[in-house]
Design a protein around this motif. Structure first.
Motif, PDB file in Angstrom:
ATOM      1  N   VAL A 149       0.813  -1.156  -0.137  1.00 61.31           N
ATOM      2  CA  VAL A 149       0.012  -0.197   0.076  1.00 61.31           C
ATOM      3  C   VAL A 149       0.979   1.320  -0.037  1.00 61.31           C
ATOM      4  O   VAL A 149       1.751   1.283   0.876  1.00 61.31           O
ATOM      5  CB  VAL A 149      -1.104   0.078   1.168  1.00 61.31           C
ATOM      6  CG1 VAL A 149      -1.772   1.213   1.159  1.00 61.31           C
ATOM      7  CG2 VAL A 149      -1.781  -1.191   1.466  1.00 61.31           C
ATOM      8  N   LEU A 150       0.759   2.205  -0.956  1.00 63.60           N
ATOM      9  CA  LEU A 150       1.519   3.271  -1.154  1.00 63.60           C
ATOM     10  C   LEU A 150       0.509   4.504  -1.407  1.00 63.60           C
ATOM     11  O   LEU A 150      -0.204   4.503  -2.234  1.00 63.60           O
ATOM     12  CB  LEU A 150       2.658   3.288  -1.851  1.00 63.60           C
ATOM     13  CG  LEU A 150       2.352   3.167  -3.562  1.00 63.60           C
ATOM     14  CD1 LEU A 150       3.473   3.522  -4.423  1.00 63.60           C
ATOM     15  CD2 LEU A 150       1.951   1.743  -3.793  1.00 63.60           C
ATOM     16  N   GLN A 151       1.092   5.722  -1.146  1.00 63.07           N
ATOM     17  CA  GLN A 151       0.367   6.752  -1.361  1.00 63.07           C
ATOM     18  C   GLN A 151       0.605   7.137  -2.974  1.00 63.07           C
ATOM     19  O   GLN A 151       1.728   7.025  -3.613  1.00 63.07           O
ATOM     20  CB  GLN A 151       0.733   8.023  -0.732  1.00 63.07           C
ATOM     21  CG  GLN A 151       0.481   8.052   0.870  1.00 63.07           C
ATOM     22  CD  GLN A 151      -0.865   8.011   0.819  1.00 63.07           C
ATOM     23  OE1 GLN A 151      -1.895   8.783   0.351  1.00 63.07           O
ATOM     24  NE2 GLN A 151      -1.198   7.331   1.944  1.00 63.07           N
ATOM     25  N   GLY A 152      -0.298   7.629  -3.738  1.00 63.47           N
ATOM     26  CA  GLY A 152      -0.240   7.924  -5.380  1.00 63.47           C
ATOM     27  C   GLY A 152       0.768   9.017  -5.529  1.00 63.47           C
ATOM     28  O   GLY A 152       0.954   9.876  -4.846  1.00 63.47           O
ATOM     29  N   VAL A 153       1.400   8.871  -6.570  1.00 63.21           N
ATOM     30  CA  VAL A 153       2.204  10.007  -7.061  1.00 63.21           C
ATOM     31  C   VAL A 153       1.312  11.155  -7.574  1.00 63.21           C
ATOM     32  O   VAL A 153       0.353  11.003  -8.091  1.00 63.21           O
ATOM     33  CB  VAL A 153       3.064   9.453  -8.351  1.00 63.21           C
ATOM     34  CG1 VAL A 153       4.109  10.493  -8.844  1.00 63.21           C
ATOM     35  CG2 VAL A 153       3.965   8.150  -7.959  1.00 63.21           C
ATOM     36  N   LYS A 154       1.881  12.381  -7.373  1.00 68.64           N
ATOM     37  CA  LYS A 154       1.268  13.806  -7.579  1.00 68.64           C
ATOM     38  C   LYS A 154      -0.102  13.608  -6.801  1.00 68.64           C
ATOM     39  O   LYS A 154      -1.049  14.161  -7.967  1.00 68.64           O
ATOM     40  CB  LYS A 154       1.127  13.879  -9.201  1.00 68.64           C
ATOM     41  CG  LYS A 154       2.553  13.794  -9.910  1.00 68.64           C
ATOM     42  CD  LYS A 154       2.444  13.816 -11.532  1.00 68.64           C
ATOM     43  CE  LYS A 154       3.892  14.062 -11.994  1.00 68.64           C
ATOM     44  NZ  LYS A 154       3.566  14.150 -13.619  1.00 68.64           N
TER      45      LYS A 154
END
Length: 369
Positions: A332-337
């Protein structure tokens, strides 16, 4: 009637008889020759038939060599790995393309196969890094001349979620998330033994050490900050080694039976061999198929309890065929931009689920996705 006429008349039946005899002889000879030819033809057919029969028998004998189901599965796994290493890189890139789990304009997530290193290693033809230019060519939204960037590492014999970035900016974003521990990673492992307690946090630094003995080698080992006082009365803080790296792993036992367990691991840090070292040396429950850390002082195949051997249809002398049961299950990761949060799950490989079934450990449910 003259004597000569009488003689001719007497010889005529003889000649007729002789002619009849000759005809019978020629007919018999012709028949004999035909029978001989037919017999020779049958012999050739019999020889060919016998050769085919012997070849089939040899094949049957080879097929009837008694092997356990797990040995068969491991052999198939080894053949698959060797096949990946022997095929043309473009074929390997296509296989990796078919294993895509998720992609958007910034990242691509693939299911890393067993036995394939992420970075190039001597003696191994194919690696994830080597095939990235070819993978970029067959990916729809990749521009000509662009390439993927590896965002993190997985061991050669581990499987599961692997993140690739499509741009340098996206790669730097993922690297920042990893360094700041903002990426949630979940692994599933099968351990030999049952961790006690069944849930907790392992916070013990790790350092590379040289193991002396008949086969000197290097391994990652524990570098604890505390040691037990003499007599077992309390603990004393130890000065941290300058080369030791902080390593933190959360763990939870999902199920256990027959001397083995299905364990969920959540690494907070990303030290080399962290999960393997923490399970084997901190909890004394090495991962199934981890032949490097199952024994500290020597390099030898992992030793399994009798109950596990029976369930796995395996004898101790064949445990070297066991693959490492370490799978990157979810990330799980935060999306880019500023894009939305990204969650990617990866199914277990076949050899992993087969081992769970053999050990009578229930397969993980949706809550582990």
């Amino acid at each position: 009637m003259t004597f000569e006429q009488l003689l001719v008349k007497m010889r005529h039946p003889c000649e007729m008889s002789l002619m009849i005899f000759r005809r019978a002889y020629v007919t018999a000879s012709t028949a004999k020759t035909a029978n001989s030819d037919q017999k020779v033809g049958l012999k050739a057919a019999d020889i060919a038939r016998k050769l085919r029969s012997e070849k089939q028998k040899q094949t049957v004998i080879k097929k009837e060599v008694p092997v356990s189901p797990l040995q068969t599965r491991v052999k198939e796994l080894q053949q698959f790995t060797q096949q990946l290493q022997s095929v043309h890189p473009s074929v390997f890139a296509k296989a990796l393309y078919r294993s895509i789990l998720y992609q958007d304009q910034n990242i691509l997530v693939v299911n890393k196969p067993f036995g394939v290193p992420v970075h190039s290693v001597d003696g191994i033809r194919n690696s994830i890094a080597e095939c990235l230019p070819l993978l970029a060519k067959i990916t729809d939204d990749m521009q000509a001349g662009s390439n993927f960037h590896i965002c993190h590492n997985l061991e050669k014999d581990s499987t599961g979620v692997l993140i690739l970035a499509k741009t340098k900016e996206a790669a730097e974003h993922v690297h920042t998330l990893i360094r700041s521990h903002q990426i949630q990673r979940k692994y599933l492992v099968i351990t030999v033994g049952v961790p006690v307690p069944s849930e907790g946090v392992i916070d013990i630094p790790i350092i590379e050490k040289e193991v002396m003995g008949p086969q000197p080698h290097f391994k990652m080992g524990l570098s604890p900050l505390f040691r037990v006082c003499e007599g077992g009365d309390g603990v004393t803080r130890v000065r941290a080694h300058r080369q030791a790296e902080s390593a933190v792993t959360q763990y939870r036992v999902l199920d256990s039976t027959n001397g083995c367990s299905l364990v969920e691991l959540r690494p907070v840090t990303g030290v080399k061999h962290q999960l393997r070292v923490h399970m084997a040396l901190a909890l004394a429950c090495p991962i199934l198929g981890d032949h490097k850390y199952a024994n500290w002082n020597k390099l030898a195949p992992q030793k399994l309890p009798e109950s596990a051997l029976r369930r796995l249809d395996l004898v101790q002398s064949k445990t070297r065929y066991l693959p490492l049961h370490l799978h990157s299950r979810r990330i799980v990761l935060q999306g880019v931009k500023g894009h939305h949060e990204i969650t990617v799950s990866c199914p277990l490989p076949k050899y992993f689920t087969n081992a769970l079934k053999k050990l009578q450990i229930p397969l993980p449910g949706k809550e582990c996705d």
